[in-house]
Motif scaffolding. Structure first.
Motif, PDB file in Angstrom:
ATOM      1  N   ASN A  97      -5.923 -16.706   3.217  1.00 43.24           N
ATOM      2  CA  ASN A  97      -6.041 -18.150   3.420  1.00 43.24           C
ATOM      3  C   ASN A  97      -5.618 -18.946   2.194  1.00 43.24           C
ATOM      4  N   ARG A  98      -5.730 -18.308   1.030  1.00 49.74           N
ATOM      5  CA  ARG A  98      -5.333 -18.958  -0.225  1.00 49.74           C
ATOM      6  C   ARG A  98      -4.555 -17.939  -1.041  1.00 49.74           C
ATOM      7  N   SER A  99      -3.255 -18.016  -0.976  1.00 44.82           N
ATOM      8  CA  SER A  99      -2.394 -16.954  -1.493  1.00 44.82           C
ATOM      9  C   SER A  99      -2.575 -16.689  -2.987  1.00 44.82           C
ATOM     10  N   LYS A 100      -3.005 -17.704  -3.738  1.00 43.43           N
ATOM     11  CA  LYS A 100      -3.157 -17.514  -5.176  1.00 43.43           C
ATOM     12  C   LYS A 100      -4.567 -17.061  -5.556  1.00 43.43           C
ATOM     13  N   LYS A 101      -5.416 -16.880  -4.553  1.00 47.37           N
ATOM     14  CA  LYS A 101      -6.781 -16.421  -4.791  1.00 47.37           C
ATOM     15  C   LYS A 101      -6.913 -14.964  -4.378  1.00 47.37           C
ATOM     16  N   TRP A 102      -8.034 -14.355  -4.730  1.00 51.40           N
ATOM     17  CA  TRP A 102      -8.243 -12.953  -4.394  1.00 51.40           C
ATOM     18  C   TRP A 102      -9.696 -12.730  -3.970  1.00 51.40           C
ATOM     19  N   LEU A 103      -9.899 -11.644  -3.253  1.00 51.56           N
ATOM     20  CA  LEU A 103     -11.221 -11.195  -2.824  1.00 51.56           C
ATOM     21  C   LEU A 103     -11.429  -9.782  -3.334  1.00 51.56           C
ATOM     22  N   ALA A 104     -12.676  -9.355  -3.409  1.00 51.67           N
ATOM     23  CA  ALA A 104     -12.969  -8.017  -3.922  1.00 51.67           C
ATOM     24  C   ALA A 104     -13.863  -7.266  -2.954  1.00 51.67           C
ATOM     25  N   LEU A 105     -13.466  -6.038  -2.613  1.00 49.54           N
ATOM     26  CA  LEU A 105     -14.275  -5.126  -1.795  1.00 49.54           C
ATOM     27  C   LEU A 105     -14.765  -3.986  -2.667  1.00 49.54           C
ATOM     28  N   LEU A 106     -15.933  -3.460  -2.325  1.00 50.28           N
ATOM     29  CA  LEU A 106     -16.502  -2.330  -3.059  1.00 50.28           C
ATOM     30  C   LEU A 106     -16.796  -1.203  -2.091  1.00 50.28           C
ATOM     31  N   THR A 107     -16.462   0.021  -2.477  1.00 48.06           N
ATOM     32  CA  THR A 107     -16.832   1.199  -1.707  1.00 48.06           C
ATOM     33  C   THR A 107     -17.416   2.241  -2.643  1.00 48.06           C
ATOM     34  N   THR A 108     -18.521   2.843  -2.230  1.00 50.15           N
ATOM     35  CA  THR A 108     -19.146   3.890  -3.051  1.00 50.15           C
ATOM     36  C   THR A 108     -18.564   5.261  -2.751  1.00 50.15           C
ATOM     37  N   ASN A 109     -17.700   5.340  -1.742  1.00 48.33           N
ATOM     38  CA  ASN A 109     -17.034   6.602  -1.431  1.00 48.33           C
ATOM     39  C   ASN A 109     -15.713   6.647  -2.195  1.00 48.33           C
ATOM     40  N   LEU A 110     -15.684   7.441  -3.293  1.00 50.63           N
ATOM     41  CA  LEU A 110     -14.487   7.487  -4.135  1.00 50.63           C
ATOM     42  C   LEU A 110     -13.328   8.192  -3.458  1.00 50.63           C
ATOM     43  N   ASP A 111     -13.589   8.868  -2.337  1.00 57.81           N
ATOM     44  CA  ASP A 111     -12.502   9.486  -1.573  1.00 57.81           C
ATOM     45  C   ASP A 111     -11.738   8.457  -0.744  1.00 57.81           C
ATOM     46  N   HIS A 112     -12.312   7.272  -0.592  1.00 59.34           N
ATOM     47  CA  HIS A 112     -11.616   6.210   0.139  1.00 59.34           C
ATOM     48  C   HIS A 112     -10.413   5.711  -0.663  1.00 59.34           C
ATOM     49  N   THR A 113      -9.303   5.574   0.008  1.00 58.39           N
ATOM     50  CA  THR A 113      -8.151   4.906  -0.604  1.00 58.39           C
ATOM     51  C   THR A 113      -8.356   3.391  -0.514  1.00 58.39           C
ATOM     52  N   GLU A 114      -7.462   2.645  -1.131  1.00 62.39           N
ATOM     53  CA  GLU A 114      -7.542   1.189  -1.022  1.00 62.39           C
ATOM     54  C   GLU A 114      -7.473   0.748   0.434  1.00 62.39           C
ATOM     55  N   GLU A 115      -6.543   1.375   1.164  1.00 65.86           N
ATOM     56  CA  GLU A 115      -6.364   1.017   2.574  1.00 65.86           C
ATOM     57  C   GLU A 115      -7.593   1.377   3.399  1.00 65.86           C
ATOM     58  N   ASP A 116      -8.245   2.512   3.083  1.00 67.51           N
ATOM     59  CA  ASP A 116      -9.448   2.919   3.803  1.00 67.51           C
ATOM     60  C   ASP A 116     -10.556   1.888   3.645  1.00 67.51           C
ATOM     61  N   ALA A 117     -10.748   1.404   2.424  1.00 69.00           N
ATOM     62  CA  ALA A 117     -11.802   0.423   2.166  1.00 69.00           C
ATOM     63  C   ALA A 117     -11.573  -0.854   2.975  1.00 69.00           C
ATOM     64  N   VAL A 118     -10.322  -1.324   3.001  1.00 70.82           N
ATOM     65  CA  VAL A 118     -10.009  -2.546   3.752  1.00 70.82           C
ATOM     66  C   VAL A 118     -10.182  -2.314   5.250  1.00 70.82           C
ATOM     67  N   ARG A 119      -9.709  -1.163   5.743  1.00 68.48           N
ATOM     68  CA  ARG A 119      -9.788  -0.863   7.182  1.00 68.48           C
ATOM     69  C   ARG A 119     -11.239  -0.746   7.647  1.00 68.48           C
ATOM     70  N   ILE A 120     -12.048  -0.044   6.897  1.00 64.76           N
ATOM     71  CA  ILE A 120     -13.437   0.159   7.303  1.00 64.76           C
ATOM     72  C   ILE A 120     -14.219  -1.149   7.235  1.00 64.76           C
ATOM     73  N   TYR A 121     -13.984  -1.945   6.211  1.00 64.90           N
ATOM     74  CA  TYR A 121     -14.693  -3.217   6.117  1.00 64.90           C
ATOM     75  C   TYR A 121     -14.333  -4.140   7.284  1.00 64.90           C
ATOM     76  N   GLY A 122     -13.142  -3.967   7.830  1.00 64.03           N
ATOM     77  CA  GLY A 122     -12.726  -4.779   8.973  1.00 64.03           C
ATOM     78  C   GLY A 122     -13.603  -4.589  10.191  1.00 64.03           C
ATOM     79  N   LYS A 123     -14.311  -3.464  10.286  1.00 64.68           N
ATOM     80  CA  LYS A 123     -15.206  -3.220  11.420  1.00 64.68           C
ATOM     81  C   LYS A 123     -16.399  -4.175  11.408  1.00 64.68           C
ATOM     82  N   ARG A 124     -16.662  -4.808  10.269  1.00 63.82           N
ATOM     83  CA  ARG A 124     -17.812  -5.712  10.185  1.00 63.82           C
ATOM     84  C   ARG A 124     -17.635  -6.917  11.102  1.00 63.82           C
TER      85      ARG A 124
END
Length: 469
Positions: A320-347
């Motif tokens: 929504n704001r191209s010059k801004k950023w958001l931060a996701l956290l995952t405690t599963n270090l086996d998750h890739t960047e894409e995994d964290a974004v995909r799984i959080y999308g289920k929320r």
């Protein structure tokens, strides 16, 4: 008018004449009677809890209000308004156990076999506003701020725990939270409530912090039995202490959005940083990449072996704001960047759930109760309605939304009523012919069969529906 025995037995007491509606199939499939008994929701006098449950459950499907439904000829004369209100406000009924047991049973029995072990099953925690803005006399009603409008309303915060595998969402438990500050509460706990009952404990829980109540909700279920390995929530609950407690005490991973707070620090390369400081330190990807960077940090809390609990923070571009950023956290270090974004999308599924129960299933609108027990009981029944729709959509591989399926169920109820009206007319016609022309039963049935065959196809289908009832 209600269909014969769809909600309650008809006036002649024939309880075996049940409709084949989706609702009655669900009540059998979900073993409603068994789980009512396990939650101490038992008959004391008068009508059975299951019959009262059927009556309340089907109100929204018939498009009727409570008062109008009581005026129906199909409802027995001894079934009164007080019958329903006494059922809803009973302080010994354990509605949380009832909802959690039913949802857990349906998930393990019907949903888990439909997906592979590799599919991510998650628990989702979120809150939504339970509005009672036109009242002040509701027990534990509080002055709560709506963060979307920055205005204060009279309501509760409905903290909800649900389960999802990405295709279906099932509500597991909830708590209607009041305010911890006495000055913000319009009403206090009813002094007549027995402090030994489960309802009194729910009232005390309502005055806790949401971050404390979330652990009570997690304690009410068995995540391993549900195949869940990850908990999802937004930044309101994303504190290192809470994340670490979930990892240590429940053996679950966490995927969440985290906030830019100067009071929250993470350890990186032996030093403590806020989220903004971390973002400045890490190297970002060039160009218009959606995922900007990721970094593994410590949460400042330690497990049983004295090792610091670690997590991966993923910085993503705010669409929504191209010059801004958001931060996701995952405690599963086996998750890739894409995994964290995909799984959080289920929320997002819990947001759709809140929309349906408020817009279609009449949450907080069907009964204007003042008792905290009544609101808890009715919310549990509303959640059960959603469970029926969610299970039906999944089993039938229905591509329609839950909202569309809700209207299909309402149409089905209308078809049943119309079909049974036609059957009643034919029964009267057959009896009249027998009296006037002295025909045998075989002659009457032969006449009715020939009459039936000449009806249009859509009427024949409707008559079949009535015959199955």
């Amino acid at each position: 008018m209600f269909s014969v025995s769809t909600i309650l037995p008809n006036s002649n007491g024939n309880e075996n004449d049940k409709s084949s509606s989706r609702m009655m199939q669900f009540f059998t499939q979900a073993k409603i009677g068994t789980f009512l008994h396990q939650a101490n929701i038992c008959k004391e006098k008068g009508h059975s809890p299951r019959l009262i449950m059927e009556f309340i459950f089907a109100l929204v499907l018939h498009g009727m209000g409570f008062s109008r439904a009581l005026e129906s000829e199909r409802v027995p004369k001894d079934f009164e308004k007080d019958t329903v209100y006494a059922f809803l406000k009973n302080p010994t009924y354990n509605w949380r156990k009832f909802l959690a047991n039913i949802s857990s049973y349906l998930i393990t029995k019907f949903l888990l076999p439909l997906t592979s072990e590799d599919r991510d099953r998650v628990l989702i925690l979120d809150d939504s506003l339970f509005s009672r803005n036109c009242s002040k006399a509701v027990e534990l009603l509080a002055r709560v701020k709506d963060h979307t409008t920055n205005r204060y309303f009279r309501e509760f915060r409905m903290l909800t725990l649900g389960w999802s595998d990405g295709a279906s969402f099932m509500p597991l438990a909830f708590s209607l939270l009041s305010s911890r500050k006495e000055i913000n509460r319009y009403q206090e706990i009813d002094p007549n409530i027995d402090k030994r009952t489960v309802s009194y404990q729910r009232r005390l829980e309502a005055m806790k912090k949401g971050t404390e109540t979330m652990f009570d909700l997690l304690d009410s279920i068995n995540p391993k039995k549900l195949g869940a390995k990850t908990v999802l929530f937004d930044s309101w609950f994303a504190y290192p202490a809470i994340i670490s407690k979930i990892v240590k005490n429940y053996s679950l991973h966490v995927v969440c959005m985290i906030k830019r707070s100067p009071k929250i620090h993470y350890t990186y390369e032996g030093k403590s940083y806020t989220l903004n400081q971390l973002y400045k330190k890490v190297r970002k990807k060039r160009g218009r990449a959606k995922i900007l960077a990721n970094v593994v940090v410590g949460l400042g809390h330690y497990d049983e072996n004295g090792n610091e609990i670690r997590a991966r923070i993923v910085f993503v571009r705010d669409r929504n704001r191209s010059k801004k950023w958001l931060a996701l956290l995952t405690t599963n270090l086996d998750h890739t960047e894409e995994d964290a974004v995909r799984i959080y999308g289920k929320r997002w599924e819990i947001e759709c759930f809140f929309k349906v129960v408020k817009s279609n299933l009449r949450l907080a609108k069907e009964f204007q109760c003042r008792s905290y027990d009544s609101m808890t009981a009715h919310t549990s029944i509303v959640f059960l309605r959603y469970t029926m729709l969610s299970l039906s959509a999944r089993e039938e591989t229905d591509l329609r939304t839950i909202g569309q399926l809700f209207y299909v169920c309402c149409d089905e109820m209308e078809d049943i009523r119309f079909a049974q009206a036609l059957m009643t007319i034919l029964d009267i016609l057959g009896a009249t012919i027998a009296e006037e022309f002295l025909l045998t039963d075989e002659q009457i049935n032969d006449f009715l069969d020939r009459f039936f065959e000449k009806l249009p196809n859509y009427l024949q289908k409707t008559m079949h529906l009535a015959g199955a009832a």
